[in-house]
Structure formats: structure tokens, C-alpha cells
Write an enzyme that holds these catalytic residues in place. Structure first.
Site, mmCIF file in Angstrom:
data_model
loop_
_atom_site.group_PDB
_atom_site.id
_atom_site.type_symbol
_atom_site.label_atom_id
_atom_site.label_comp_id
_atom_site.label_asym_id
_atom_site.label_seq_id
_atom_site.Cartn_x
_atom_site.Cartn_y
_atom_site.Cartn_z
ATOM 1 N N ARG A 133 20.561 6.407 69.954
ATOM 2 C CA ARG A 133 19.628 5.444 69.373
ATOM 3 C C ARG A 133 19.366 4.355 70.413
ATOM 4 N NH1 ARG A 133 20.552 0.766 64.932
ATOM 5 N NH2 ARG A 133 18.374 0.182 64.769
ATOM 6 N N GLY A 140 19.407 -6.327 58.314
ATOM 7 C CA GLY A 140 18.077 -6.563 58.871
ATOM 8 C C GLY A 140 17.102 -5.893 57.911
ATOM 9 N N GLY A 187 20.805 -0.551 52.798
ATOM 10 C CA GLY A 187 21.844 -1.117 51.929
ATOM 11 C C GLY A 187 21.341 -1.782 50.655
ATOM 12 N N VAL A 188 20.430 -2.749 50.787
ATOM 13 C CA VAL A 188 19.924 -3.462 49.616
ATOM 14 C C VAL A 188 18.963 -2.564 48.825
ATOM 15 C CG1 VAL A 188 18.743 -5.540 48.817
ATOM 16 C CG2 VAL A 188 20.050 -5.606 50.952
ATOM 17 N N GLU A 238 18.883 7.992 59.491
ATOM 18 C CA GLU A 238 18.367 7.878 60.855
ATOM 19 C C GLU A 238 19.058 8.858 61.798
ATOM 20 O OE1 GLU A 238 19.283 3.821 59.894
ATOM 21 O OE2 GLU A 238 17.753 3.146 61.286
ATOM 22 N N LEU A 298 23.768 -9.945 50.733
ATOM 23 C CA LEU A 298 22.960 -10.133 49.527
ATOM 24 C C LEU A 298 23.800 -10.098 48.256
ATOM 25 C CD1 LEU A 298 19.731 -10.100 48.752
ATOM 26 C CD2 LEU A 298 20.406 -10.225 51.112
ATOM 27 N N ARG A 299 24.858 -9.289 48.269
ATOM 28 C CA ARG A 299 25.712 -9.198 47.068
ATOM 29 C C ARG A 299 26.322 -10.548 46.743
ATOM 30 N NH1 ARG A 299 28.567 -3.974 49.448
ATOM 31 N NH2 ARG A 299 28.142 -5.261 51.242
ATOM 32 N N ASN A 339 25.204 5.578 68.499
ATOM 33 C CA ASN A 339 24.491 4.315 68.330
ATOM 34 C C ASN A 339 25.399 3.224 68.902
ATOM 35 O OD1 ASN A 339 23.231 2.007 67.461
ATOM 36 N ND2 ASN A 339 23.198 2.559 65.290
ATOM 37 N N LEU A 373 15.472 -2.300 53.501
ATOM 38 C CA LEU A 373 16.114 -3.589 53.210
ATOM 39 C C LEU A 373 17.616 -3.464 53.430
ATOM 40 C CD1 LEU A 373 14.215 -4.335 49.848
ATOM 41 C CD2 LEU A 373 13.527 -4.965 52.174
ATOM 42 N N ARG A 428 18.545 -13.749 59.800
ATOM 43 C CA ARG A 428 17.292 -14.020 60.528
ATOM 44 C C ARG A 428 16.257 -14.634 59.587
ATOM 45 N NH1 ARG A 428 16.725 -8.006 62.678
ATOM 46 N NH2 ARG A 428 18.958 -7.765 62.975
ATOM 47 N N HIS A 430 13.251 -0.320 63.278
ATOM 48 C CA HIS A 430 13.706 0.558 62.177
ATOM 49 C C HIS A 430 12.796 1.782 62.050
ATOM 50 C CE1 HIS A 430 15.413 -3.226 59.989
ATOM 51 N NE2 HIS A 430 16.417 -2.611 60.604
HETATM 52 P P1 ADP Z 1 22.491 -2.817 58.395
HETATM 53 O O1 ADP Z 1 21.175 -3.499 58.580
HETATM 54 O O2 ADP Z 1 23.661 -3.591 58.902
HETATM 55 O O3 ADP Z 1 22.482 -1.333 58.759
HETATM 56 P P2 ADP Z 1 22.802 -1.831 55.677
HETATM 57 O O4 ADP Z 1 21.567 -1.016 55.523
HETATM 58 O O5 ADP Z 1 24.105 -1.140 55.708
HETATM 59 O O6 ADP Z 1 22.690 -2.891 56.841
HETATM 60 O O7 ADP Z 1 22.817 -2.882 54.452
HETATM 61 C C1 ADP Z 1 23.848 -3.804 54.341
HETATM 62 C C2 ADP Z 1 23.491 -4.791 53.269
HETATM 63 O O8 ADP Z 1 23.276 -4.120 52.027
HETATM 64 C C3 ADP Z 1 24.634 -5.750 52.978
HETATM 65 O O9 ADP Z 1 24.542 -6.889 53.784
HETATM 66 C C4 ADP Z 1 24.388 -6.123 51.543
HETATM 67 O O10 ADP Z 1 23.684 -7.324 51.538
HETATM 68 C C5 ADP Z 1 23.497 -5.049 50.986
HETATM 69 N N1 ADP Z 1 24.063 -4.402 49.802
HETATM 70 C C6 ADP Z 1 24.939 -3.385 49.748
HETATM 71 N N2 ADP Z 1 25.234 -3.082 48.460
HETATM 72 C C7 ADP Z 1 24.512 -3.933 47.687
HETATM 73 C C8 ADP Z 1 24.370 -4.139 46.284
HETATM 74 N N3 ADP Z 1 25.041 -3.402 45.411
HETATM 75 N N4 ADP Z 1 23.532 -5.105 45.862
HETATM 76 C C9 ADP Z 1 22.858 -5.851 46.736
HETATM 77 N N5 ADP Z 1 22.947 -5.701 48.065
HETATM 78 C C10 ADP Z 1 23.765 -4.770 48.533
#
Ligand code: ADP
Length: 399
Positions: free
Chosen positions: A91, A212, A331-332, A384, A284-285, A7, A209, A241, A180
Site C-alpha cells: 500500500r 480518517g 470502522g464507524v 483494501e 467516535l465510540r 502496509n 468513515l 483532523r 482511501h
Molecule cells: P482507521 O482509519 O484507523 O483504519 P478504522 O476504519 O479501523 O480506522 O475505524 C476506527 C474507528 O471506528 C474508531 O476510531 C472508532 O471511532 C470507530 N468505531 C469502531 N466501532 C464503533 C462503534 N461501534 N460505534 C462507533 N464508532 C466505532
């Protein structure tokens, strides 16, 4: 067969090596700051310690060479020689209207990837650089492209057309594409397994989530709608964004802030979203923590983020005329316990009821719905790279 999945971003190369006899990951890693002073390779072989190599590199070919050297290294490598690799999967973000599936890369495929430079200027050029670098270093094995847009190609004009003069579609292919796709594909298929129903008979709403973010509505094995559009800017509120805004805001701010088109593009892609609204961070954290400690802007940002997602859930359940399950991923989606709870709160009218206790979990395949919820609520970690590796083997071994 052993497969390398790549990627390539503008200044980074992420990779994984799979042994597809059992789909195990032999190694994974990341080259960061390619072409920028301070390049590092973080290489993690399965069952061994991570290795970090610092070496300034001029371009993607040098970056890929460093990765391949790491893969065959006697100490921390995962294969004895390059001959063990049977194929490479890449990718690629934008395939335009050209591809509804992954394909073996030939000159024509490269031309389509190039033709999409204008509509995916941040992603397709580095994706192609990664392909060129790998083909130069591994000329004798098949290379496969897996497109982020491919899965969404089942959308009908009713959902992919913008209400603009028709000739901008005919001349410039201005329409909604969605992104995605590989992630939505993976979690939707896993969700069908968890429902115990044939995938082609399911109504699924997927929520990817991450930094992006996008959602997709899937019915009878086809994507009906997805939240990202012509570019990954449309739809949900993201890290930096804006997601959906009245297009008139763009013209208004270009005039007020004296921005040209390039500056405006950067404003809405890089300075907006959770970062711009909260003033705290794109993560988001951090925004959630600030909101919990009373930061008013962060609180509003969290509410806007969650309301936008709730709106799309309603939109998609209406378009699907029902819903078997929601799926949280990325991630979120995989880690944000409170965010998932807020998204699913007060949706019982739609048959969505979360079990707050079951929801206290991260990164595992599990059903978070209350027993009496009409709609299941799945948490499914995305993968992915595995989808790309599977497509790569299928195409590389097809007669
Ligand atoms: P990308 O789009 O870069 O691939 P990811 O899918 O890795 O992103 O997600 C990254 C995001 O996940 C971080 O910016 C963060 O906001 C969020 N994240 C990770 N752990 C947590 C958590 N415990 N609570 C809330 N958000 C989280």
C-alpha cells in the site's frame, strides 16, 4: 499464487498473506512500535491462536524479517518456505498524478513515490521504507504498489483544481488528489453487484468513515469528486483532523498561538477533529458515549461530524444528478448504528429513507434502506488488502 500484502506506516507494519486460488487469508498481523522500545509482533495464523512476540527492532527491515520468520515458523507459520510467496503488494498512500492504477515497482516508480515525499511526508517515506525492506529480503519476486490516490485519478479539473493562481498547480502540483481510493474502489464495485447493475452505469456515493474519513461520488465507473484533497486533511471531520475550515483560520491561529508551519500542520492534523472539538477522545465510540451522558461539547462534536457528512451527501447527489446507493464502510460506517441513522435522517427529500430495524447490524454486507427508499443504503465492510492482492496477482502474472 500466495501473496503478501504490506502496509508500512512510520512505526508499524500491517500484513496479510492470501492464497489467491480461493482468496483466503492464511495469516495476518501487525508489528507495532518499529524503531521504538517495546516493539511487538501480533501474528494471527488462520485457524490457530494469535501469537505475540516482543522484541525491540531498530528499523523496518528488522520488522519485516520478524514477520517473514513468523510466516515460515513450524508452529504458527502459514507457509513452509519463502519460495511459496509469488509476489508482494504494497500500500502506498500518494502516487501524485503519476498513477491511475497499481504498478510493478521499478526504479522509476520508487522515484515517483519519493517525489511525493513533500506532499505526503507522514505516509510516503515509511511506505518506501517498507518496499525497500521487502525488496532486500525478497529480491527475486515482483513487488507491486497500490496507491490510495489511484482510483480518484478519473476526477476532472472541475473538481480537482483549487481556485489558486494556476502556476502553483504547474510548479508544485497543488491540486486535489483524494485518498482511501482502494477502499472506495472495493465498496463501489460490491455496491454495483448488490444493485444488480453494471458498475459503469451506477451513481454511487461511498462513505469511508474510519479514524480518517472520506467520501466519493462515482458515476459511470469514474470518480467525479472526493472529499479529501491535496492531503488527507480536507473534507469530513475526522478523529484528530479538522477537515474543511476557512483557510484564514490557519493564518489567524498561527499568529495568535505563535505556531510555525510544522506546528500548524500538526495542530490541524493531530489536535483537531473530534478530539479537539469534544475534548474527550478521537474515538467516535467515546465521543458518542460522552454525548449520550450529557457532555455538551461531545454533543456538538457529534452534530458537527454528522452535519458535515450530510452536506457532502447533498453536494454529491447534486454533482451526480441522482444516486442509486449510499455505501457505509470502515470502522464507524460498519459499526456505528446510531451514527448511520443520524446521517440518513431527514434526507427523504433526496429519496433516502433508512429502515431503523434493518440498520441494527454491524460488519455485514446488507441493504439498510426502507422498501420505499429511492436510494439504496448499503453497509459493505471494506477490504483494501484483497484489492491489493488481486492487483498484485494480475500484474505479477501479466505477460
Ligand atoms: P482507521 O482509519 O484507523 O483504519 P478504522 O476504519 O479501523 O480506522 O475505524 C476506527 C474507528 O471506528 C474508531 O476510531 C472508532 O471511532 C470507530 N468505531 C469502531 N466501532 C464503533 C462503534 N461501534 N460505534 C462507533 N464508532 C466505532
Amino acid at each position: 499464487m500466495k501473496v503478501l500484502v504490506v502496509n508500512a506506516g512510520s512505526s508499524s507494519i500491517k500484513y496479510q498473506v492470501f492464497d489467491m486460488t480461493d482468496e483466503s487469508v492464511l495469516a495476518k498481523g501487525l508489528v507495532d512500535r518499529v524503531g521504538i522500545p517495546g516493539t511487538t509482533l501480533e501474528h494471527k495464523p488462520a485457524g490457530k491462536d494469535e501469537v505475540v512476540i516482543k522484541k525491540d527492532l531498530p528499523d523496518h527491515t528488522a520488522g519485516m524479517k520478524l514477520v517473514l520468520d513468523a510466516l515460515v515458523d513450524k508452529e504458527y507459520g502459514c507457509i513452509k518456505s519463502m519460495d511459496e510467496l509469488g509476489a508482494v503488494g504494497h500500500r502506498v498512500v500518494h502516487g501524485g498524478e503519476g498513477f491511475a492504477n497499481s504498478v510493478i515497482i521499478d526504479d522509476n516508480v520508487k522515484k515517483v513515490i519519493k517525489d511525493c515525499f513533500a506532499i505526503a511526508p507522514l505516509h510516503n517515506p515509511p511506505n518506501l521504507m517498507g518496499i525497500d525492506a521487502c525488496q532486500e529480503l525478497m529480491p527475486n519476486i515482483p513487488h507491486v504498489a497500490a496507491f490510495d490516490t489511484a482510483f480518484h485519478q478519473t476526477m476532472e479539473p472541475a473538481n480537482y483544481m483549487y481556485a489558486l493562481p494556476y502556476d502553483v498547480y504547474e510548479k508544485y502540483r497543488v491540486r486535489r488528489y483524494g485518498f482511501h481510493g482502494t477502499s472506495h474502489y472495493y465498496v463501489a464495485h460490491r455496491a454495483a453487484d448488490m444493485l444488480g447493475k453494471p458498475y459503469e452505469e451506477c451513481k454511487i456515493v461511498t462513505l469511508h468513515l474510519g479514524n480518517g474519513g472520506s467520501m466519493a461520488a462515482i458515476k459511470d465507473g469514474k470518480v467525479v469528486d472526493t472529499s479529501m484533497g491535496f492531503t488527507p486533511l480536507e473534507g469530513l471531520v475526522m478523529g484528530t483532523r479538522s477537515g474543511d475550515v476557512d483557510p484564514a483560520v490557519v493564518f489567524f491561529l498561527m499568529e495568535k498561538l505563535g505556531m510555525d508551519a510544522v506546528e500548524a500542520n500538526s495542530f490541524f492534523n493531530k489536535k483537531s477533529g473530534m478530539l479537539g472539538l469534544s475534548g474527550v477522545s478521537n474515538d467516535l465510540r467515546d465521543v458518542e458515549e460522552a454525548a449520550n451522558s450529557g457532555n455538551e461539547r461531545a454533543k456538538i462534536a457529534m452534530q458537527v461530524y454528522i452535519n458535515k457528512i450530510k452536506g457532502y451527501i447533498g453536494n454529491y447527489i447534486a454533482k451526480l444528478n441522482g444516486c442509486d446507493c449510499l455505501v457505509f464502510t470502515a470502522g464507524v460506517g460498519e459499526n456505528g448504528i446510531d451514527i448511520r441513522e443520524s446521517i440518513c435522517s431527514d434526507l427523504d427529500y433526496l429519496g433516502i429513507k433508512m429502515d431503523a430495524e434493518k440498520n441494527k447490524v454491524r460488519g455485514k454486507e446488507v441493504d439498510l434502506a426502507a422498501d420505499d427508499s429511492k436510494v439504496r443504503i448499503f453497509l459493505i465492510p471494506t477490504n483494501e488488502e484483497l484489492v491489493i492482492a488481486r492487483d498484485t496477482v494480475a500484474l505479477a502474472t501479466a505477460k
